[in-house]
Design a protein around this motif. Structure first.
Motif, PDB file in Angstrom:
ATOM      1  N   GLY A 113       0.821  -1.207   0.000  1.00 54.34           N
ATOM      2  CA  GLY A 113       0.000   0.000   0.000  1.00 54.34           C
ATOM      3  C   GLY A 113       0.855   1.256   0.000  1.00 54.34           C
ATOM      4  O   GLY A 113       0.391   2.332  -0.373  1.00 54.34           O
ATOM      5  N   TRP A 115       3.686   1.378  -1.782  1.00 54.79           N
ATOM      6  CA  TRP A 115       4.409   1.379  -3.055  1.00 54.79           C
ATOM      7  C   TRP A 115       3.826   2.430  -3.993  1.00 54.79           C
ATOM      8  O   TRP A 115       2.696   2.897  -3.804  1.00 54.79           O
ATOM      9  CB  TRP A 115       4.320   0.007  -3.700  1.00 54.79           C
ATOM     10  CG  TRP A 115       5.153  -1.050  -3.024  1.00 54.79           C
ATOM     11  CD1 TRP A 115       5.932  -0.902  -1.918  1.00 54.79           C
ATOM     12  CD2 TRP A 115       5.271  -2.402  -3.415  1.00 54.79           C
ATOM     13  NE1 TRP A 115       6.539  -2.092  -1.601  1.00 54.79           N
ATOM     14  CE2 TRP A 115       6.149  -3.034  -2.513  1.00 54.79           C
ATOM     15  CE3 TRP A 115       4.732  -3.163  -4.436  1.00 54.79           C
ATOM     16  CZ2 TRP A 115       6.496  -4.373  -2.614  1.00 54.79           C
ATOM     17  CZ3 TRP A 115       5.073  -4.495  -4.540  1.00 54.79           C
ATOM     18  CH2 TRP A 115       5.949  -5.086  -3.639  1.00 54.79           C
ATOM     19  N   THR A 117       1.984   4.180  -7.200  1.00 55.59           N
ATOM     20  CA  THR A 117       0.693   3.863  -7.803  1.00 55.59           C
ATOM     21  C   THR A 117       0.823   2.873  -8.954  1.00 55.59           C
ATOM     22  O   THR A 117      -0.017   1.984  -9.117  1.00 55.59           O
ATOM     23  CB  THR A 117       0.008   5.156  -8.300  1.00 55.59           C
ATOM     24  OG1 THR A 117      -0.093   6.054  -7.198  1.00 55.59           O
ATOM     25  CG2 THR A 117      -1.363   4.881  -8.854  1.00 55.59           C
ATOM     26  N   ARG A 120       0.997  -0.617  -7.576  1.00 53.63           N
ATOM     27  CA  ARG A 120      -0.295  -1.012  -7.016  1.00 53.63           C
ATOM     28  C   ARG A 120      -1.312  -1.308  -8.109  1.00 53.63           C
ATOM     29  O   ARG A 120      -2.137  -2.206  -7.974  1.00 53.63           O
ATOM     30  CB  ARG A 120      -0.819   0.058  -6.067  1.00 53.63           C
ATOM     31  CG  ARG A 120      -0.021   0.078  -4.762  1.00 53.63           C
ATOM     32  CD  ARG A 120      -0.560   1.054  -3.774  1.00 53.63           C
ATOM     33  NE  ARG A 120      -0.263   2.399  -4.267  1.00 53.63           N
ATOM     34  CZ  ARG A 120      -0.923   3.483  -3.931  1.00 53.63           C
ATOM     35  NH1 ARG A 120      -1.920   3.418  -3.089  1.00 53.63           N
ATOM     36  NH2 ARG A 120      -0.566   4.656  -4.408  1.00 53.63           N
TER      37      ARG A 120
END
Length: 175
Positions: A113, A115, A117, A120
């Motif tokens: 969470g 990391w 975007t 993710r």
């Protein structure tokens, strides 16, 4: 306990912090390999047992799954490289998380969470799409995505060659 959690791809652990409790790169690597192996179509193991390697090597679903995993691991590792001490640590975390998410096992070695975007988003895509039919992994199976893309390809080619008849195959013989 972790062995059975990996085999069932269902995230059982004796410890609250799960896999990081062991603090062993070897332990994480073994679990990563077995999470991937349990995400593979079990029919391919039958072909290996009877020494028919062609369906395993040439199977569209296996190659797609392996390609998605390898590409995702590479992209995520490069994207999270500034967060970790070197490429090996970033690669280790990326490979574990990617395989865990794509097989819907649920193990974690890092808080992804935090990391970027881009990483993710890749993990979100993997949650939805990547698992092989006939495996213990959940989600939409890769074979369904392959069928959609192959059918789209045939439908795009149809106006140019209206009389052409072509079978849609996925590469695993003797089903």
């Amino acid at each position: 306990m972790h062995t059975f959690g990996t085999a069932g791809t269902d995230d059982f652990s004796l410890y609250a912090d799960s896999i990081p409790h062991s603090n062993s790169v070897y332990f994480e690597a073994v679990i990563t390999v077995f999470m991937f192996l349990f995400g593979v179509n079990f029919k391919l193991y039958f072909f290996l047992v009877i020494r028919e390697f062609t369906p395993v090597v040439r199977g569209s679903e296996f190659r797609a799954c392996l390609g998605i995993a390898a590409g995702s691991i590479l992209l995520v590792a490069l994207n999270i490289l500034p967060l970790y001490r070197g490429l090996s640590q970033a690669f280790c975390h990326a490979s574990f998380q990617v395989v865990s998410v794509m097989t819907t096992t649920g193990y974690a070695t890092a808080d992804f969470g935090l990391w970027p975007t881009f990483s993710r988003m890749i993990l979100f895509f993997l949650m939805v799409v990547v698992a092989m039919a006939g495996s213990t992994g959940g989600s939409v199976k890769v074979v369904r995505i392959l069928v959609v893309f192959k059918a789209l390809k045939l439908n795009i080619q149809k106006p140019a060659h209206p009389q052409k008849v072509e079978a849609l195959t996925l590469g695993i013989c003797r089903c």
